[in-house]
Design a protein around this motif. Structure first.
Motif, PDB file in Angstrom:
ATOM      1  N   ASP A 212       0.845  -1.185   0.000  1.00 52.09           N
ATOM      2  CA  ASP A 212       0.000   0.000   0.000  1.00 52.09           C
ATOM      3  C   ASP A 212       0.884   1.239   0.000  1.00 52.09           C
ATOM      4  O   ASP A 212       2.034   1.203   0.463  1.00 52.09           O
ATOM      5  N   ALA A 213       0.343   2.334  -0.497  1.00 51.54           N
ATOM      6  CA  ALA A 213       1.123   3.570  -0.648  1.00 51.54           C
ATOM      7  C   ALA A 213       1.664   4.057   0.694  1.00 51.54           C
ATOM      8  O   ALA A 213       0.948   4.110   1.682  1.00 51.54           O
ATOM      9  N   ASP A 214       2.926   4.362   0.719  1.00 51.14           N
ATOM     10  CA  ASP A 214       3.603   4.969   1.871  1.00 51.14           C
ATOM     11  C   ASP A 214       4.633   5.924   1.300  1.00 51.14           C
ATOM     12  O   ASP A 214       5.675   5.500   0.797  1.00 51.14           O
ATOM     13  N   GLU A 215       4.346   7.211   1.382  1.00 46.59           N
ATOM     14  CA  GLU A 215       5.135   8.201   0.652  1.00 46.59           C
ATOM     15  C   GLU A 215       6.624   8.129   0.963  1.00 46.59           C
ATOM     16  O   GLU A 215       7.462   8.076   0.074  1.00 46.59           O
ATOM     17  N   ASP A 218       8.002   4.561  -0.123  1.00 40.12           N
ATOM     18  CA  ASP A 218       7.905   4.331  -1.558  1.00 40.12           C
ATOM     19  C   ASP A 218       8.913   5.158  -2.347  1.00 40.12           C
ATOM     20  O   ASP A 218       9.411   4.720  -3.380  1.00 40.12           O
TER      21      ASP A 218
END
Length: 429
Positions: A212-215, A218
């Motif tokens: 899942d997106a993790d700024e 990522d």
């Protein structure tokens, strides 16, 4: 006769009736006297001296002033009491939390005793052997339900190989998963750090997981080099362990020649390959430090061993293992450091003033079976007997020309090309 008797009894009866009325009157008087005595013990009419009346008025006026001040003081006391009450509530809450943690620790200790066995007496000399295997954690699917579903289908015996990859290592990743498929290892997974790698894995029927997106994470995963991505894995691996799975963490500059799960011991929290290249450097030795100025005490003995390789290790889902990941990930988030150095420091440094060491069990894997590229190119390829040995994996960690040497390893061990390793120098050029 009747008339005569009436005349004789008449005066007597009148006398008796008169006495009865007097008795009733007396009884009524006594009754009302008792009632008034009860209701008005100080008399019905009490005189109040005039001298006291003025004093009472002044007292009444002063009491009204004092009452307002008293109310104000009561309010202040009430506020102070409320604040004190709040403090007491906080203290009770803290004590309750400490008690809960203490009970939890006691419960964990009790569970560990139940897992490890009952207390027992020490046996005869030479027969005593301690336990080294910590109990696994209770799986928590709420940590990552989507990943939990993937792992349930993919893992064998709650174990799997996991590698992190972005598009910077695409070519090496292909050699990596091709060797795994060749051996026939089904339980492996690529954690894709960018969309390109995710699509590449799908096209090649490679199990892949997109996080899942993790700024913050990522950005490192998409653009980071080998060391940045290597540090990232400690953060990501935590979820696998919390879900109850043992992970064989693998860099992508590794060629698989046998199934590694057939060669693990599973008796420690961590089983890792070593950067050592012989028995001493891999498993430890007594290194003597010489300081001539000390005279008689010039020689100091030290225990040394070469570090574990943080690019290939088997980690079980235990509390010490998760604590290790937390410690390494925490330090790497605060300071700029090499993840392998931090990994070994947290794993090996003992408790000392100002520092609590990690209580994790560890095992060094056989360096001929779990071979680094220094062992291969310095020793094995030059020894006729060792050349016949087929390692479980070869990790090209000592050389920058990784892809070319990986292909050469495949040619030598898989395709039987006996001179495939010869063109490469011992070290890097």
């Amino acid at each position: 006769m009747i008339g005569g008797r009436s005349r004789r009894d008449g005066p007597m009866m009148r006398s008796i009736g008169h006495r009865s009325r007097i008795a009733v009157a007396i009884a009524v008087g006594v009754f009302f006297g008792c009632v008034f005595a009860f209701l008005y013990p100080h008399g019905l009419f009490v005189s109040i001296p005039r001298v006291h009346s003025r004093t009472s008025i002044r007292q009444l006026n002063s009491s009204s002033c004092e009452s307002s001040q008293g109310i104000h003081m009561l309010k202040l006391e009430f506020v102070a009491a409320s604040e004190e009450n709040a403090k007491l509530k906080n203290q009770v809450r803290e004590l309750t939390e400490k008690l809960r943690l203490a009970e939890q620790g006691e419960d964990n200790a009790r569970k560990q005793v139940l897992v490890l066995g009952k207390q027992q007496k020490a046996g005869p000399f030479g027969t005593v052997k301690s336990l080294r295997t910590n109990p696994t954690v209770i799986p928590d699917k709420s940590v990552n339900p989507r990943l939990a579903k993937i792992l349930k289908k993919l893992a064998l015996r709650q174990e799997l190989i996991v590698a992190l990859a972005n598009s910077n290592v695409k070519d090496m990743l292909e050699v990596w998963f091709s060797s795994i498929k060749k051996v026939g290892i089904p339980n492996y997974l690529v954690v894709a750090l960018d969309e390109e790698i995710a699509n590449f894995c799908r096209q090649n029927n490679v199990p892949v997981y997109e996080r899942d997106a993790d700024e913050g994470i990522d950005s490192i995963g998409r653009t980071g080099g080998n060391h940045a991505v290597s540090g990232l894995k400690f953060h990501i691996l935590r979820e696998f362990l919390q879900l109850g799975y043992s992970v064989l963490l693998s860099d992508v500059d590794i060629v698989y020649l046998q199934n590694p799960f057939d060669h693990l011991h599973r008796d420690s929290d961590i089983e890792s390959m070593t950067d050592g290249h012989d028995n001493q450097t891999a498993y430890g030795y007594d290194d003597v430090f010489d300081e001539p100025s000390m005279g008689w005490a010039r020689y100091a003995h030290t225990m040394r061993m070469w570090v574990y390789n943080s690019g290939f290790f088997f980690i079980r889902p235990t509390i010490p293992s998760i604590e290790l990941l937390d410690r390494v990930a925490g330090r790497l988030s605060r300071v700029k450091a090499w993840d392998q150095a931090v990994f070994n420091e947290e794993l090996f440094f003992p408790s000392h003033p100002g520092y609590d060491g990690l209580h994790a069990s560890r095992r060094t894997l056989d360096f001929y079976l779990f071979m680094n590229s220094k062992v291969l190119f310095k020793t094995v390829r030059k020894d006729a007997k060792l050349r016949k040995l087929k390692p479980v994996i070869v990790h090209l960690n000592y050389h920058p020309d990784k892809l070319e040497r990986m292909k050469a390893v495949v040619e030598y061990y898989v395709n039987g090309k006996h001179n495939a390793l010869e063109p490469f120098p011992l070290g890097s050029e």
